[in-house]
Design a protein around this motif. Sequence first.
Motif, mmCIF file in Angstrom:
data_model
loop_
_atom_site.group_PDB
_atom_site.id
_atom_site.type_symbol
_atom_site.label_atom_id
_atom_site.label_comp_id
_atom_site.label_asym_id
_atom_site.label_seq_id
_atom_site.Cartn_x
_atom_site.Cartn_y
_atom_site.Cartn_z
ATOM 1 N N GLU A 26 37.643 84.438 9.147
ATOM 2 C CA GLU A 26 39.100 84.376 9.282
ATOM 3 C C GLU A 26 39.703 85.783 9.382
ATOM 4 O OE1 GLU A 26 37.603 80.766 7.221
ATOM 5 O OE2 GLU A 26 37.432 82.890 6.719
ATOM 6 N N ASP A 27 39.190 86.697 8.552
ATOM 7 C CA ASP A 27 39.715 88.056 8.575
ATOM 8 C C ASP A 27 39.279 88.817 9.823
ATOM 9 O OD1 ASP A 27 41.370 88.075 6.246
ATOM 10 O OD2 ASP A 27 39.549 88.064 5.028
ATOM 11 N N ILE A 28 38.107 88.507 10.352
ATOM 12 C CA ILE A 28 37.702 89.094 11.642
ATOM 13 C C ILE A 28 38.670 88.630 12.728
ATOM 14 C CG2 ILE A 28 35.986 88.819 13.495
ATOM 15 C CD1 ILE A 28 35.183 90.968 11.693
ATOM 16 N N ILE A 29 38.986 87.350 12.740
ATOM 17 C CA ILE A 29 39.923 86.818 13.735
ATOM 18 C C ILE A 29 41.266 87.530 13.620
ATOM 19 C CG2 ILE A 29 41.293 84.772 14.356
ATOM 20 C CD1 ILE A 29 38.742 83.103 13.697
ATOM 21 N N LEU A 30 41.781 87.652 12.413
ATOM 22 C CA LEU A 30 43.081 88.300 12.210
ATOM 23 C C LEU A 30 43.066 89.762 12.669
ATOM 24 C CD1 LEU A 30 43.893 86.749 8.737
ATOM 25 C CD2 LEU A 30 45.178 86.348 10.855
ATOM 26 N N LYS A 31 42.040 90.498 12.297
ATOM 27 C CA LYS A 31 41.972 91.905 12.689
ATOM 28 C C LYS A 31 41.803 92.043 14.201
ATOM 29 C CE LYS A 31 42.209 95.120 10.424
ATOM 30 N NZ LYS A 31 43.408 95.908 10.054
ATOM 31 N N LYS A 32 41.013 91.189 14.803
ATOM 32 C CA LYS A 32 40.814 91.268 16.255
ATOM 33 C C LYS A 32 42.086 90.880 17.005
ATOM 34 C CE LYS A 32 35.900 91.443 16.771
ATOM 35 N NZ LYS A 32 35.842 92.561 17.706
ATOM 36 N N LEU A 33 42.838 89.933 16.488
ATOM 37 C CA LEU A 33 44.142 89.633 17.088
ATOM 38 C C LEU A 33 45.045 90.863 17.017
ATOM 39 C CD1 LEU A 33 44.955 86.056 15.695
ATOM 40 C CD2 LEU A 33 44.676 86.678 18.121
ATOM 41 N N ASP A 34 45.045 91.513 15.874
ATOM 42 C CA ASP A 34 45.875 92.697 15.682
ATOM 43 C C ASP A 34 45.416 93.831 16.603
ATOM 44 O OD1 ASP A 34 48.070 93.922 14.398
ATOM 45 O OD2 ASP A 34 46.734 94.897 12.954
ATOM 46 N N TRP A 35 44.103 94.066 16.706
ATOM 47 C CA TRP A 35 43.590 95.114 17.586
ATOM 48 C C TRP A 35 43.948 94.817 19.044
ATOM 49 C CZ3 TRP A 35 38.371 94.725 14.719
ATOM 50 C CH2 TRP A 35 38.404 95.517 13.566
ATOM 51 N N HIS A 36 43.854 93.547 19.435
ATOM 52 C CA HIS A 36 44.225 93.177 20.803
ATOM 53 C C HIS A 36 45.706 93.480 21.044
ATOM 54 C CE1 HIS A 36 44.377 91.116 24.621
ATOM 55 N NE2 HIS A 36 45.452 90.491 24.179
ATOM 56 N N GLU A 85 44.387 77.163 7.027
ATOM 57 C CA GLU A 85 45.582 77.405 6.207
ATOM 58 C C GLU A 85 45.746 78.909 5.964
ATOM 59 O OE1 GLU A 85 47.066 76.409 1.715
ATOM 60 O OE2 GLU A 85 46.060 74.789 2.805
ATOM 61 N N TYR A 86 44.660 79.557 5.578
ATOM 62 C CA TYR A 86 44.668 81.008 5.371
ATOM 63 C C TYR A 86 45.005 81.730 6.677
ATOM 64 C CZ TYR A 86 42.865 85.699 4.374
ATOM 65 O OH TYR A 86 42.728 87.060 4.230
ATOM 66 N N LEU A 87 44.337 81.310 7.763
ATOM 67 C CA LEU A 87 44.567 81.932 9.066
ATOM 68 C C LEU A 87 46.037 81.878 9.466
ATOM 69 C CD1 LEU A 87 41.660 80.961 11.504
ATOM 70 C CD2 LEU A 87 42.655 83.218 11.185
ATOM 71 N N ILE A 88 46.618 80.695 9.444
ATOM 72 C CA ILE A 88 48.004 80.508 9.877
ATOM 73 C C ILE A 88 48.957 81.301 8.986
ATOM 74 C CG2 ILE A 88 49.853 78.827 10.253
ATOM 75 C CD1 ILE A 88 47.451 78.779 12.280
ATOM 76 N N GLN A 89 48.706 81.285 7.678
ATOM 77 C CA GLN A 89 49.549 82.045 6.747
ATOM 78 C C GLN A 89 49.595 83.519 7.143
ATOM 79 O OE1 GLN A 89 47.910 82.255 2.792
ATOM 80 N NE2 GLN A 89 49.797 83.028 1.904
ATOM 81 N N LEU A 119 50.553 85.332 19.971
ATOM 82 C CA LEU A 119 49.205 85.632 20.472
ATOM 83 C C LEU A 119 48.208 84.568 20.016
ATOM 84 C CD1 LEU A 119 47.358 87.549 22.010
ATOM 85 C CD2 LEU A 119 47.244 88.967 19.951
ATOM 86 N N TRP A 120 48.300 84.145 18.774
ATOM 87 C CA TRP A 120 47.409 83.116 18.229
ATOM 88 C C TRP A 120 47.559 81.807 19.009
ATOM 89 C CZ3 TRP A 120 43.182 81.997 15.817
ATOM 90 C CH2 TRP A 120 42.999 80.743 15.225
ATOM 91 N N HIS A 121 48.787 81.386 19.271
ATOM 92 C CA HIS A 121 49.003 80.136 20.005
ATOM 93 C C HIS A 121 48.514 80.237 21.443
ATOM 94 C CE1 HIS A 121 50.864 78.232 16.629
ATOM 95 N NE2 HIS A 121 51.792 79.170 16.533
ATOM 96 N N ALA A 122 48.714 81.383 22.069
ATOM 97 C CA ALA A 122 48.205 81.590 23.436
ATOM 98 C C ALA A 122 46.683 81.531 23.460
ATOM 99 C CB ALA A 122 48.711 82.921 23.981
ATOM 100 N N LEU A 123 46.049 82.126 22.471
ATOM 101 C CA LEU A 123 44.586 82.094 22.385
ATOM 102 C C LEU A 123 44.086 80.677 22.147
ATOM 103 C CD1 LEU A 123 41.863 83.581 22.331
ATOM 104 C CD2 LEU A 123 42.211 83.880 19.872
ATOM 105 N N GLN A 124 44.759 79.932 21.267
ATOM 106 C CA GLN A 124 44.380 78.536 21.000
ATOM 107 C C GLN A 124 44.423 77.715 22.293
ATOM 108 O OE1 GLN A 124 43.405 76.877 17.943
ATOM 109 N NE2 GLN A 124 42.977 79.021 17.622
ATOM 110 N N ALA A 125 45.493 77.878 23.073
ATOM 111 C CA ALA A 125 45.620 77.157 24.339
ATOM 112 C C ALA A 125 44.513 77.535 25.302
ATOM 113 C CB ALA A 125 46.999 77.420 24.964
ATOM 114 N N ARG A 126 44.187 78.824 25.323
ATOM 115 C CA ARG A 126 43.117 79.309 26.219
ATOM 116 C C ARG A 126 41.754 78.748 25.821
ATOM 117 N NH1 ARG A 126 41.982 85.749 26.880
ATOM 118 N NH2 ARG A 126 39.837 85.584 27.583
#
Length: 188
Positions: A127-137, A163-167, A177-184
């Motif tokens: 989850e934290d890798i996803i969050l950091k990679k979203l931020d880096w992107h 739940e943690y991710l969305i928070q 960005l998260w919603h765009a990635l989910q759709a992709r």
Amino acid sequence: MEQHELLKFVCSLLDRLKVAYMVTGSQATIAYGEPRFTNDIDIVVDLTMASIGEFCDGFPEDDFYLSRPAAIEAVSQRSMFNVIHPSSGLKIDVIIPAATPYDRLRLARAQRVQVTDDFNALFTTPEDIILKKLDWHRMGGGDRHLRDIAGILKIRRDRLDFEYLIQHVNRMGLSELWHALQARVQGN
């Protein structure tokens, strides 16, 4: 020296010194997602001025290149420095975490991952890798980060703490960005 041997070397040193750390970046992406080539090890290490000397001493000068002044500056500036293993061409990016509540939380959430039959290490959570990679992107890091996230979602979707991710997506201003990635990802 192979990459997994260097990872074992640095993590074993940190475990012996009782310094909090977590493997992150490409190594964590590979552990949780799809394989890809990488020539470095990214590791967040909670080094202090009191522990930096012992850490540097753990890398023999005959085998490694490590600038002590750069390491000391990185600790004082909460930035990063490198350890290089010249004979293999491998590099360790040692990242000193910022003193933010989120960075303290990420470090506290690190989990043991079995790397080889005889070795495990603390890795940042998927989850934290996803969050950091979203931020880096978002900061201009390129589509590689989105591909890494897509690989983690493909492999681990049913085991992620959404739940943690969305928070934290909301807290970090990454919702769009998260919603765009989910759709992709769902479109593939």
